[in-house]
Design a protein around this motif. Structure first.
Motif, PDB file in Angstrom:
ATOM      1  N   LYS A  77       0.837  -1.207   0.000  1.00 20.01           N
ATOM      2  CA  LYS A  77       0.000   0.000   0.000  1.00 20.01           C
ATOM      3  C   LYS A  77       0.868   1.252   0.000  1.00 20.01           C
ATOM      4  CE  LYS A  77      -3.545   2.492   2.514  1.00 20.01           C
ATOM      5  NZ  LYS A  77      -4.249   2.675   3.751  1.00 20.01           N
ATOM      6  N   TYR A  80       2.471   1.708  -3.358  1.00 24.64           N
ATOM      7  CA  TYR A  80       1.469   2.172  -4.320  1.00 24.64           C
ATOM      8  C   TYR A  80       1.250   3.680  -4.165  1.00 24.64           C
ATOM      9  CZ  TYR A  80      -2.930   2.897  -6.713  1.00 24.64           C
ATOM     10  OH  TYR A  80      -3.909   3.383  -7.546  1.00 24.64           O
ATOM     11  N   GLU A  81       1.105   4.140  -2.931  1.00 23.32           N
ATOM     12  CA  GLU A  81       0.872   5.566  -2.684  1.00 23.32           C
ATOM     13  C   GLU A  81       2.078   6.404  -3.110  1.00 23.32           C
ATOM     14  OE1 GLU A  81      -0.163   5.524   1.466  1.00 23.32           O
ATOM     15  OE2 GLU A  81      -2.228   4.890   1.051  1.00 23.32           O
ATOM     16  N   ALA A  83       4.281   5.580  -5.419  1.00 24.62           N
ATOM     17  CA  ALA A  83       4.309   5.533  -6.889  1.00 24.62           C
ATOM     18  C   ALA A  83       3.315   6.526  -7.479  1.00 24.62           C
ATOM     19  CB  ALA A  83       4.010   4.117  -7.375  1.00 24.62           C
ATOM     20  N   GLN A  84       2.119   6.582  -6.933  1.00 19.01           N
ATOM     21  CA  GLN A  84       1.101   7.510  -7.425  1.00 19.01           C
ATOM     22  C   GLN A  84       1.564   8.959  -7.288  1.00 19.01           C
ATOM     23  OE1 GLN A  84      -2.119   6.696  -8.862  1.00 19.01           O
ATOM     24  NE2 GLN A  84      -0.831   4.889  -9.085  1.00 19.01           N
ATOM     25  N   LYS A  85       2.141   9.298  -6.163  1.00 20.17           N
ATOM     26  CA  LYS A  85       2.563  10.676  -5.905  1.00 20.17           C
ATOM     27  C   LYS A  85       3.783  11.091  -6.720  1.00 20.17           C
ATOM     28  CE  LYS A  85       0.439  10.785  -1.374  1.00 20.17           C
ATOM     29  NZ  LYS A  85       0.634  10.793   0.074  1.00 20.17           N
ATOM     30  N   GLY A  87       4.446   9.707  -9.751  1.00 21.19           N
ATOM     31  CA  GLY A  87       4.194   9.449 -11.176  1.00 21.19           C
ATOM     32  C   GLY A  87       4.874   8.191 -11.681  1.00 21.19           C
ATOM     33  N   GLU A  89       5.016   3.912 -12.078  1.00 21.57           N
ATOM     34  CA  GLU A  89       4.147   2.754 -12.247  1.00 21.57           C
ATOM     35  C   GLU A  89       4.657   1.658 -11.319  1.00 21.57           C
ATOM     36  OE1 GLU A  89       3.346  -0.572 -15.634  1.00 21.57           O
ATOM     37  OE2 GLU A  89       3.503   1.495 -16.306  1.00 21.57           O
ATOM     38  N   LEU A  90       3.770   1.123 -10.492  1.00 23.68           N
ATOM     39  CA  LEU A  90       4.149   0.042  -9.587  1.00 23.68           C
ATOM     40  C   LEU A  90       3.700  -1.271 -10.208  1.00 23.68           C
ATOM     41  CD1 LEU A  90       5.254  -0.945  -6.838  1.00 23.68           C
ATOM     42  CD2 LEU A  90       2.940  -0.673  -5.943  1.00 23.68           C
ATOM     43  N   GLU A  91       4.633  -2.184 -10.334  1.00 21.30           N
ATOM     44  CA  GLU A  91       4.336  -3.493 -10.918  1.00 21.30           C
ATOM     45  C   GLU A  91       4.866  -4.565  -9.982  1.00 21.30           C
ATOM     46  OE1 GLU A  91       6.149  -5.829 -14.633  1.00 21.30           O
ATOM     47  OE2 GLU A  91       5.098  -3.979 -15.181  1.00 21.30           O
TER      48      GLU A  91
END
Length: 124
Positions: A77, A80-81, A83-85, A87, A89-91
Motif C-alpha cells: 500500500k 502504491y501511494e 508511486a502515485q505521488k 508518477g 508505475e508500480l508493478e
C-alpha cells in the motif's frame, strides 16, 4: 599488472556459496535497494531535499531516510501511494521459482552495472 578478466559478480558469489536463508535475505535486500535507488534518483533529479520529498509524499523526513537507506520494508500500500505521488508505475509480479531465480541474478547484475556506470560517469 591486472589482466582483462572480469571479476566475478557478488550476486554470483551469493548464488554459488550462500545457504538458502542467506539467499532469501539477499533477494529481499536487493528489492529494498532497488526501491531506495529509485527514490534517491527521483529526489536528486528533481533537486529535492529529503524534507521536501517527505512533504510531497505526506510522510516524515525520517521515513524518507529509512526508505533511501534500504533498511525499511514498506507495505505494498505504501509503495502504491508513493508511486502515485511520484508518477511511477508500480508493478508486482509473481513467477515460478526457477524463472524468478534466473531473473534475480540477471536483474541484480543489471542494477549493479547501472550503479557502477553512474558512479564512474560522475567521477569522470
Amino acid at each position: 599488472m591486472l589482466d582483462n578478466k572480469r571479476l566475478i559478480s557478488a550476486y554470483k558469489i551469493v548464488e554459488r556459496y550462500a545457504n538458502e536463508e542467506d539467499k532469501k535475505y539477499f533477494e529481499l535486500d536487493d528489492i529494498l535497494v532497488g526501491i531506495a535507488v529509485k527514490i534517491i534518483k527521483y529526489r536528486i533529479k528533481n533537486n529535492l531535499s529529503q524534507k521536501e520529498l517527505a512533504a510531497k509524499l505526506g510522510i516524515s523526513q525520517a521515513m524518507v531516510s529509512k526508505l533511501e537507506s534500504g533498511d525499511y520494508n514498506p507495505t505494498v500500500k505504501m509503495l502504491y501511494e508513493i508511486a502515485q505521488k511520484l508518477g511511477f508505475e508500480l508493478e508486482i509480479e509473481f513467477r515460478e521459482k526457477a524463472e524468478c531465480e534466473e531473473n534475480w541474478l540477471e536483474s541484480s547484475q543489471e542494477l549493479l552495472d547501472e550503479v557502477i556506470n553512474n558512479e564512474v560517469g560522475e567521477a569522470a
